[in-house]
Design an enzyme around this catalytic site. Structure first.
Site, PDB file in Angstrom:
ATOM      1  N   ARG A  59       0.851  -1.210   0.000  1.00  0.00           N
ATOM      2  CA  ARG A  59       0.000   0.000   0.000  1.00  0.00           C
ATOM      3  C   ARG A  59       0.887   1.262   0.000  1.00  0.00           C
ATOM      4  O   ARG A  59       0.594   2.227  -0.675  1.00  0.00           O
ATOM      5  CB  ARG A  59      -0.918   0.042   1.235  1.00  0.00           C
ATOM      6  CG  ARG A  59      -1.783  -1.171   1.495  1.00  0.00           C
ATOM      7  CD  ARG A  59      -3.037  -1.168   0.639  1.00  0.00           C
ATOM      8  NE  ARG A  59      -2.771  -1.482  -0.747  1.00  0.00           N
ATOM      9  CZ  ARG A  59      -2.446  -2.699  -1.203  1.00  0.00           C
ATOM     10  NH1 ARG A  59      -2.356  -3.731  -0.393  1.00  0.00           N
ATOM     11  NH2 ARG A  59      -2.209  -2.907  -2.478  1.00  0.00           N
ATOM     12  N   ASP A  94      -3.608   7.073   3.362  1.00  0.00           N
ATOM     13  CA  ASP A  94      -2.794   7.609   2.265  1.00  0.00           C
ATOM     14  C   ASP A  94      -2.433   9.058   2.571  1.00  0.00           C
ATOM     15  O   ASP A  94      -2.884   9.631   3.561  1.00  0.00           O
ATOM     16  CB  ASP A  94      -3.536   7.478   0.915  1.00  0.00           C
ATOM     17  CG  ASP A  94      -4.805   8.326   0.840  1.00  0.00           C
ATOM     18  OD1 ASP A  94      -4.736   9.534   1.143  1.00  0.00           O
ATOM     19  OD2 ASP A  94      -5.871   7.780   0.468  1.00  0.00           O
ATOM     20  N   HIS A 109      -6.696   7.331  11.722  1.00  0.00           N
ATOM     21  CA  HIS A 109      -6.408   5.892  11.624  1.00  0.00           C
ATOM     22  C   HIS A 109      -4.945   5.605  11.272  1.00  0.00           C
ATOM     23  O   HIS A 109      -4.629   4.510  10.829  1.00  0.00           O
ATOM     24  CB  HIS A 109      -7.331   5.228  10.592  1.00  0.00           C
ATOM     25  CG  HIS A 109      -8.745   5.074  11.081  1.00  0.00           C
ATOM     26  ND1 HIS A 109      -9.790   4.749  10.250  1.00  0.00           N
ATOM     27  CD2 HIS A 109      -9.272   5.187  12.332  1.00  0.00           C
ATOM     28  CE1 HIS A 109     -10.917   4.685  10.971  1.00  0.00           C
ATOM     29  NE2 HIS A 109     -10.627   4.952  12.226  1.00  0.00           N
ATOM     30  N   GLY A 175     -17.310  10.516   1.441  1.00  0.00           N
ATOM     31  CA  GLY A 175     -16.725   9.258   0.974  1.00  0.00           C
ATOM     32  C   GLY A 175     -16.453   8.239   2.051  1.00  0.00           C
ATOM     33  O   GLY A 175     -15.423   7.566   2.024  1.00  0.00           O
ATOM     34  N   THR A 176     -17.375   8.101   2.993  1.00  0.00           N
ATOM     35  CA  THR A 176     -17.187   7.051   4.014  1.00  0.00           C
ATOM     36  C   THR A 176     -18.481   6.272   4.188  1.00  0.00           C
ATOM     37  O   THR A 176     -19.572   6.844   4.135  1.00  0.00           O
ATOM     38  CB  THR A 176     -16.667   7.635   5.357  1.00  0.00           C
ATOM     39  OG1 THR A 176     -16.644   6.600   6.346  1.00  0.00           O
ATOM     40  CG2 THR A 176     -17.500   8.791   5.854  1.00  0.00           C
ATOM     41  N   ASN A 201     -21.497  11.561  -0.752  1.00  0.00           N
ATOM     42  CA  ASN A 201     -21.069  10.165  -0.930  1.00  0.00           C
ATOM     43  C   ASN A 201     -21.669   9.616  -2.224  1.00  0.00           C
ATOM     44  O   ASN A 201     -22.648  10.149  -2.740  1.00  0.00           O
ATOM     45  CB  ASN A 201     -21.539   9.324   0.269  1.00  0.00           C
ATOM     46  CG  ASN A 201     -20.629   8.150   0.566  1.00  0.00           C
ATOM     47  OD1 ASN A 201     -19.403   8.287   0.541  1.00  0.00           O
ATOM     48  ND2 ASN A 201     -21.196   6.998   0.850  1.00  0.00           N
ATOM     49  N   LEU A 202     -21.049   8.546  -2.705  1.00  0.00           N
ATOM     50  CA  LEU A 202     -21.545   7.937  -3.934  1.00  0.00           C
ATOM     51  C   LEU A 202     -22.933   7.342  -3.745  1.00  0.00           C
ATOM     52  O   LEU A 202     -23.755   7.326  -4.652  1.00  0.00           O
ATOM     53  CB  LEU A 202     -20.553   6.853  -4.369  1.00  0.00           C
ATOM     54  CG  LEU A 202     -20.547   6.418  -5.824  1.00  0.00           C
ATOM     55  CD1 LEU A 202     -20.370   7.605  -6.768  1.00  0.00           C
ATOM     56  CD2 LEU A 202     -19.434   5.402  -6.058  1.00  0.00           C
TER      57      LEU A 202
HETATM   58  P1  OAD Z   1     -15.373   2.179   2.933  1.00  0.00           P
HETATM   59  O1  OAD Z   1     -14.692   1.405   1.868  1.00  0.00           O
HETATM   60  O2  OAD Z   1     -16.065   1.439   4.011  1.00  0.00           O
HETATM   61  O3  OAD Z   1     -16.454   3.159   2.286  1.00  0.00           O
HETATM   62  C1  OAD Z   1     -16.142   3.980   1.193  1.00  0.00           C
HETATM   63  C2  OAD Z   1     -17.360   4.788   0.843  1.00  0.00           C
HETATM   64  O4  OAD Z   1     -17.029   5.656  -0.230  1.00  0.00           O
HETATM   65  C3  OAD Z   1     -18.572   3.966   0.363  1.00  0.00           C
HETATM   66  O5  OAD Z   1     -19.756   4.423   1.027  1.00  0.00           O
HETATM   67  C4  OAD Z   1     -18.649   4.249  -1.138  1.00  0.00           C
HETATM   68  O6  OAD Z   1     -19.981   4.276  -1.620  1.00  0.00           O
HETATM   69  C5  OAD Z   1     -18.045   5.640  -1.198  1.00  0.00           C
HETATM   70  N1  OAD Z   1     -17.411   5.957  -2.487  1.00  0.00           N
HETATM   71  C6  OAD Z   1     -16.792   5.133  -3.349  1.00  0.00           C
HETATM   72  N2  OAD Z   1     -16.322   5.821  -4.406  1.00  0.00           N
HETATM   73  C7  OAD Z   1     -16.652   7.126  -4.209  1.00  0.00           C
HETATM   74  C8  OAD Z   1     -16.447   8.330  -4.930  1.00  0.00           C
HETATM   75  N3  OAD Z   1     -15.800   8.358  -6.101  1.00  0.00           N
HETATM   76  N4  OAD Z   1     -16.937   9.483  -4.416  1.00  0.00           N
HETATM   77  C9  OAD Z   1     -17.598   9.481  -3.225  1.00  0.00           C
HETATM   78  N5  OAD Z   1     -17.819   8.383  -2.494  1.00  0.00           N
HETATM   79  C10 OAD Z   1     -17.351   7.215  -2.966  1.00  0.00           C
HETATM   80  O7  OAD Z   1     -14.257   3.175   3.542  1.00  0.00           O
HETATM   81  P2  OAD Z   1     -14.262   3.977   4.911  1.00  0.00           P
HETATM   82  O8  OAD Z   1     -15.634   4.399   5.289  1.00  0.00           O
HETATM   83  O9  OAD Z   1     -13.215   5.028   4.787  1.00  0.00           O
HETATM   84  O10 OAD Z   1      -9.937   1.575   8.962  1.00  0.00           O
HETATM   85  O11 OAD Z   1     -13.756   2.882   5.920  1.00  0.00           O
HETATM   86  C11 OAD Z   1     -13.582   3.228   7.267  1.00  0.00           C
HETATM   87  C12 OAD Z   1     -12.424   2.455   7.857  1.00  0.00           C
HETATM   88  O12 OAD Z   1     -12.619   1.068   7.652  1.00  0.00           O
HETATM   89  C13 OAD Z   1     -11.094   2.717   7.215  1.00  0.00           C
HETATM   90  O13 OAD Z   1     -10.443   3.882   7.687  1.00  0.00           O
HETATM   91  C14 OAD Z   1     -10.310   1.510   7.578  1.00  0.00           C
HETATM   92  C15 OAD Z   1     -11.354   0.446   7.328  1.00  0.00           C
HETATM   93  O14 OAD Z   1     -11.215  -0.683   8.056  1.00  0.00           O
HETATM   94  C16 OAD Z   1      -8.682   1.283   9.307  1.00  0.00           C
HETATM   95  O15 OAD Z   1      -7.789   1.029   8.513  1.00  0.00           O
HETATM   96  C17 OAD Z   1      -8.452   1.313  10.785  1.00  0.00           C
END
Ligand code: OAD
Length: 232
Positions: A59, A94, A109, A175-176, A201-202
């Site tokens: 990564r 990142d 994180h 984006g979460t 968000n998407l």
């Molecule tokens: P997720 O992968 O759970 O969620 C990503 C979100 O972004 C989803 O709701 C997608 O629909 C949305 N998405 C995807 N592409 C997009 C775009 N182009 N524009 C806007 N939104 C988009 O990621 P996180 O919520 O960041 O923790 O995950 C939270 C934590 O879970 C991370 O920080 C990580 C993971 O385990 C650790 O590493 C401790």
């Protein structure tokens, strides 16, 4: 609508998706081919340190091939031009926010370009591979590990985040998926303290119902639009 002066922005993997960084809960629930619990828990690190270190080495190496996108740059513009308090809290490990120019930024994180000593807790910038057993320059223990907050560990700077949430007039989540606490609960804390709440968000996140307003679409389009609206 209350006057907006203090803003807290929470970002997740979706803001880096258009840069080519994989989100966590992608197709099949795998992250770059691995189950999150196989690479992102203290148990995984204990069981198979070589796998976990190799995974984060890959990564970290990947960062050289990706660039900040329009959403990172728009938040950096907001950071530079917003006269009130602003804090960007990212769950991402990142470095695209800082490379996009953001300054008022906190990585809750952890960070790929950092190593953490499992023995003394010292953190230091790290480039390149991090083999298991690497020596900590601070205490000399052979205990450096990726500086990633694993499931079951406490995120960084929660005191700062709680204070900013309590003082925020506007909370924006970008984006979460809203699947991982404590970040998933920030919207409720912000509401409790009277903040406006907006989700970009998407698709609707798990906590979508808590937001006063939700805008659905790619961050690379929605974030520059929102920043333009706020600054004009
Ligand atoms: P997720 O992968 O759970 O969620 C990503 C979100 O972004 C989803 O709701 C997608 O629909 C949305 N998405 C995807 N592409 C997009 C775009 N182009 N524009 C806007 N939104 C988009 O990621 P996180 O919520 O960041 O923790 O995950 C939270 C934590 O879970 C991370 O920080 C990580 C993971 O385990 C650790 O590493 C401790």
């Amino acid at each position: 609508m209350r006057d907006i002066r203090n803003i807290l922005v929470l970002t997740g993997a979706g803001i880096s998706a258009e840069s080519g960084v994989a989100t966590f809960r992608g197709p099949g629930g795998l992250w770059e081919g691995h189950r999150v619990e196989d690479v992102c828990t203290p148990q995984a690190l204990h069981r198979d340190p070589a796998l976990v270190h190799r995974f984060y080495d890959a990564r970290r190496a990947q960062l050289a091939g990706v660039e900040p996108n329009a959403a990172h740059r728009a938040l950096a513009r907001l950071d530079a031009q917003w006269p009130g308090a602003l804090l960007i809290v990212t769950q991402n490990v990142d470095d695209l926010h800082e490379r996009g120019g953001a300054k008022r930024l906190l990585h809750m994180h952890g960070e790929l370009r950092s190593a953490l000593c499992a023995d003394c807790g010292a953190r230091r910038p790290w480039e390149g591979a991090l083999p298991p057993g690497s020596e900590c320059p601070a205490c000399e223990a052979e205990a450096l590990r990726p500086d990633i907050v694993f499931f079951g560990e406490m995120p960084y700077r929660m005191d700062t985040i709680e204070r900013a949430l309590a003082g925020a007039d506007l909370f924006v989540s970008i984006g979460t998926s809203g699947a991982v606490y404590p970040a998933a609960g920030f919207v409720q804390t912000a509401r409790y303290h009277g903040a406006e709440t907006l989700e970009l968000n998407l698709e609707p996140s798990e906590g979508s119902v808590w937001f006063a307003e939700s805008r659905m679409g790619p961050a690379g389009m929605l974030v520059p639009e929102w920043v333009e609206q706020l600054l004009s």
